[in-house]
Design an enzyme around this catalytic site. Structure first.
Site, PDB file in Angstrom:
ATOM      1  N   HIS A  66       0.853  -1.194   0.000  1.00 52.49           N
ATOM      2  CA  HIS A  66       0.000   0.000   0.000  1.00 52.49           C
ATOM      3  C   HIS A  66       0.886   1.240   0.000  1.00 52.49           C
ATOM      4  O   HIS A  66       1.877   1.284   0.718  1.00 52.49           O
ATOM      5  CB  HIS A  66      -0.895  -0.015   1.245  1.00 52.49           C
ATOM      6  N   ARG A 125      -6.232  10.055  -0.565  1.00 50.56           N
ATOM      7  CA  ARG A 125      -5.947  10.507  -1.932  1.00 50.56           C
ATOM      8  C   ARG A 125      -7.227  10.568  -2.750  1.00 50.56           C
ATOM      9  O   ARG A 125      -7.387  11.446  -3.588  1.00 50.56           O
ATOM     10  CB  ARG A 125      -4.916   9.574  -2.590  1.00 50.56           C
TER      11      ARG A 125
END
Lengths: 252, 661
Positions: free
Chosen positions: B257, B273
């Site tokens: 990740h 994000r």
């Protein structure tokens, strides 16, 4: 490559040494006597009780038992009493204690297993069944059809109460729980309040009364509010218990 | 010896296991879930950002449907997934989320009218339709064409797990926690339960059932740095491997990740994000648009993680005592948004790093670095969820290689898979349990119990003086350093050899506490042994796969090689005394694909060796489309790839503005 664990910790940075004193007792071992044991270790920057206990376990004392799962304050496994206050160990930083002395006890009111490990799972399951911690609806849902609309603010308010992680800290902070073994505690009452607010749930106040309208429910609370003071998720427990109590009182 | 009989046995109490338990109870079966921890503590609870389902309620999800979700998932997988399974999944996901809504998951809802969002670093106003008011909202996530990830702030897994766990309690599913399955009972290729260890008393218990499901999650803890909970050791997957019969699929497909926080490795959701947060380097420069002009920070996770490391290697990382890192900046989203929708991220950052990410400018930036996050590999199963090799043994969720994710899972597809596979595989599993008679005898059961008792006694009798914790640390360091984001033949070879040495070395340990009851050191001794076997499957699979696909990236073979490697790695542990897995392969059939392999639309261009069959199938698809002419998308889809679903899950999903079209 692999050596026996080091007896003396290296400390080139000159970090301070801390002392962690832990309650030791194995409930499963005949004739075991409760005792305290103290461990000295170097405090690395940002150290949490999770990091400290893993270090003690893997390098000093392989016999030590405790309960961690997520180590991020999300799962509610690692509640214990830290210098007299019930807290999530994974979210407790050792630097909070200026004298570097920390005493750890297992969470009270739950069945003790060993050292810092207690049985919360079975109690929480029983509580969930007792307060019927699920949606009650007579409506049949067609899961292929567009979902029932919910006001965004209402969904948000339900979410705020749904954040409870059943860590048991509210119970460990509660005087009623110590007197009434079967008191559902703030955790249970919060679950009721959560469903009472949820538009998916058709339960009436009378039906909630059947579940929590007694001394093991909302009338057991003495309003000392240790629960709200210690809740790691900062849930509005005082307001919600009062809300449920007003609802229940108005029925009689 | 203690034997407990039931109809349906489920090992693992996360979302996949509990949803399967509900499917079993709904058929009136006696159902037991065993779990190492109280079920609501399972790692499903840690999923933050959300669950993908193509509801298409929000204006930014308009036009979304099963087809778009399918295409995103296949591209995300770098064509490694099983397209039948992907179809089954995308068709059921909207139903799963609506079922969960009816069970009380407080999904964030849409408010009609204008609202401000951050897209590509800039504030924009979007206007939600009146008819979408009060319906389930979605946020943007990596590798998706539409805003499809439904959420409850950043505690999505928690609210989902609690709803499903409480529904299981309502249905009187029996939950036995602090029990760990340590071996699978089987005979003549048929599974009849597990041997479990009571983690409090140390007692061995045989759980005997008509059907057994493994839903124990991933094996991220074989890595030094992982976002996974400390229980994610892959024990359920390892005991399947130890049968010598069951195959594990694509174990080398490990996801890293992009944004765990440094140094603790606690995850900061992709929602950061998705909601408009950006990555910055040591100069505060937003570098992702230079590498990925189209998707920027929201390319798939494998791509973003590689780009980050690439950028750090150019000297653009921020120096720290824990090594180089980059910054994640969500301060641009504003305090109100963060406190409402990224509440736990803020809490984690404040608690563990003393940084309030809502503080404006540099002060609020959070240090991040790619770390292990998800296991795409696992027990290889058929689309029904049953093992390809053992009857009556099912697997769902992260523990499985179903195979929905291929070589890279999209963010938001994990909890979605967990609950959707709990519905689909759970249904097939329940059907199996309802229609199959238990076919075993106490002789066999006792043999398996005895074997485990002897094995544990053997561990306690080892007397070589070595320490299991040191072996574990070494394993996790090897995986971290040599089987990470960027891989190469030499390092992988070293890793395989060293891991094999470590596995042999386990017999040279000494367990200092000799008791069976409440003995965390003994737990560690057998768990690390099992983890080493999984680590070897990962490392050996990665060594032999001489191509780059999804999250598996070889610096010495930088292209995706569809000519030679459009296949799934299968690992077995043929003999108990082996010190290395046996690998073989399963071809993926391009001729049956609805979407033949092509460029994903993000990541490095020109890095594919295409298989000639891709074009052949493409032409064939064009012909089918031409022949069919103007038909609805369902008829067309069925002509390209026909799939089945149980329990009427295949029926059409309704959407705002388009009805059932």
């Amino acid at each position: 490559m692999i050596n026996k664990s080091q007896q003396v910790e290296e400390n080139p940075e000159g970090y301070r040494e801390i002392e962690i004193t832990i309650f030791r007792y194995n409930s499963g071992k005949k004739d075991d006597k409760p005792a305290y044991q103290t461990y000295k270790l170097i405090e690395t920057p940002g150290m949490t009780l999770y990091i400290a206990l893993i270090k003690i376990w893997s390098t000093m004392d392989h016999h030590l038992s405790f309960d961690f799962v997520c180590r991020a304050g999300i799962c509610g496994s690692c509640s214990m009493v830290v210098n007299g206050k019930p807290r999530l160990a994974c979210k407790t930083r050792t630097e909070e204690f200026p004298d570097g002395k920390i005493t750890l006890l297992p969470l009270p009111t739950f069945k003790h297993i060993k050292d810092l490990s207690v049985d919360t799972g079975n109690w929480m399951n029983d509580m969930s069944i007792k307060v019927e911690s699920w949606i009650h609806s007579k409506e049949e849902t067609d899961i292929a059809a567009i979902e029932k609309p919910i006001e965004p603010d209402v969904a948000q308010a339900v979410f705020e109460l749904d954040r409870c992680i059943e860590c048991g800290i509210c119970l460990a902070s509660c005087s009623t729980k110590i007197m009434h073994e079967d008191f559902v505690g703030a955790v249970g009452l919060n679950r009721s309040a959560r469903f009472a607010m949820d538009p998916h749930d058709d339960r009436t106040d009378d039906e909630f009364y059947e579940l929590i309208g007694d001394d093991n429910g909302v009338f057991g609370c003495m309003s000392l509010m240790g629960c709200e003071d210690h809740c790691p998720k900062e849930l509005p427990l005082q307001t919600k218990i009062a809300y449920m109590r007003r609802k229940m009182v108005s029925l009689k | 010896m203690k034997i407990i009989y039931t109809d349906a046995l489920i090992v693992g109490g996360g979302l996949a296991g509990l949803r399967s338990a509900i499917a079993a109870r709904d058929k009136g079966l006696d159902t037991i879930v065993i779990s190492m921890v109280p079920v609501k503590r399972s790692h499903s609870a840690a999923a933050q950002g959300g669950m993908q389902a193509s509801l298409g309620n929000s204006i930014k999800g308009e036009g979304d449907n099963e087809d778009v979700h399918f295409a995103d998932t296949v591209k995300g997988s770098d064509w490694g997934c099983d397209q039948d399974v992907a179809r089954m999944f995308v068709t059921t996901a909207p139903k799963a989320i609506r079922e969960l809504a009816a069970w009380g998951v407080p999904w964030s809802r849409i408010g009609k009218g204008p609202r401000e969002v951050v897209i590509n670093g800039k504030k924009e106003t979007i206007v939600e339709k009146d008819e979408a008011h009060g319906l389930i909202n979605a946020r943007d996530f990596g590798g998706t064409k539409k805003w499809r990830t439904c959420y409850t702030s950043d505690a999505t897994g928690h609210t989902m797990l609690y709803a499903v766990a409480n529904e299981a309690l309502k249905r009187e599913v029996e939950i036995h926690d602090k029990k760990e399955a340590i071996s699978i009972i089987h005979e003549n290729g048929i599974c009849s339960g597990v041997v479990a260890r009571d983690l409090i008393t140390g007692e061995l218990i045989a759980y005997v059932a008509r059907g057994t499901m493994i839903a124990t999650g991933g094996y991220g803890r074989i890595y030094k740095q992982s976002t996974n909970a400390i229980i994610c050791k892959g024990i359920g997957v390892a005991i399947a491997l130890e049968t010598g019969i069951i195959e594990l699929g694509n174990m080398e497909a490990v996801q890293f990740h992009p944004t765990p926080i440094v140094p603790s490795g606690i995850l900061l959701t992709e929602g950061c994000r998705g909601d408009g947060g950006v990555l910055r380097d040591k100069d505060g420069y937003r570098f992702m648009p230079d590498y990925e002009p189209e998707k920027k920070e929201l390319a798939s996770r494998d791509v973003v993680s590689r780009r980050m490391i690439e950028h750090i290697r150019k000297g653009k990382g921020v120096k720290s005592p824990h090594g180089d890192h980059l910054w994640l900046d969500i301060s641009i989203l504003g305090r109100e948004h963060i406190e409402k929708n990224l509440h736990d991220v803020q809490d984690i950052s404040k608690t563990f790093n003393g940084i309030d990410p809502a503080d404006e400018g540099e002060k609020g930036w959070m240090p991040v670095l790619p770390m292990q996050h998800y296991s795409m590999g696992g027990i290889r199963v058929k689309p029904t969820g049953e093992s390809t090799k053992m009857k009556g043994l099912f697997c769902a969720g992260e523990a499985s290689c179903w195979d929905l994710h291929g070589f890279n899972r999209l963010g938001g597809n994990s909890v979605s898979e967990a609950v959707v596979s709990g519905m689909i595989v759970g249904e097939y599993f329940a059907e199996y349990c309802a229609t199959t008679h238990l076919n075993t005898n106490t002789f066999t059961i006792e043999k398996f119990l005895e074997e485990q008792k002897e094995y544990l006694e053997e561990i306690l009798s080892y007397d070589g003086g070595k320490n299991i914790f040191d072996i574990k640390d070494r394993m996790r360091t090897i995986m971290q350093d040599k089987v990470g984001v960027f891989r190469n033949g030499k390092d992988l070879d070293d890793a395989v050899n060293e891991l094999e040495e470590l596995l042999k070395m386990v017999k040279e340990i000494t367990v200092t506490d000799k008791s069976f009851c409440n003995n965390p050191e003994l737990n560690e001794a057998y768990r690390v042994t099992k983890m080493l076997k999984l680590a070897l499957c990962v490392a050996k699979g990665a060594l032999d796969r001489t191509e780059s696909r999804g999250a598996h990236y070889r610096e010495d073979y930088m292209k995706r090689d569809d000519e030679n490697w459009l296949k799934r790695t299968l690992a077995t542990w043929t003999n108990p005394n082996d010190t290395m897995p046996t690998l073989h392969y399963e071809e993926l059939d391009i001729n049956k694909m609805e979407m033949p392999p092509a460029f994903r639309g993000y990541g490095k261009k020109g890095a594919i060796i295409l298989n000639a069959l891709s074009e052949v199938r493409e032409t064939e698809i064009e012909q089918i489309k031409e022949t069919l002419g103007k038909v609805d998308r369902f008829t067309m889809q069925e002509a390209l790839l026909s799939f089945e679903l149980p329990n009427n899950y295949k029926r059409k999903n309704e959407r705002v503005g388009v009805g059932y079209d």
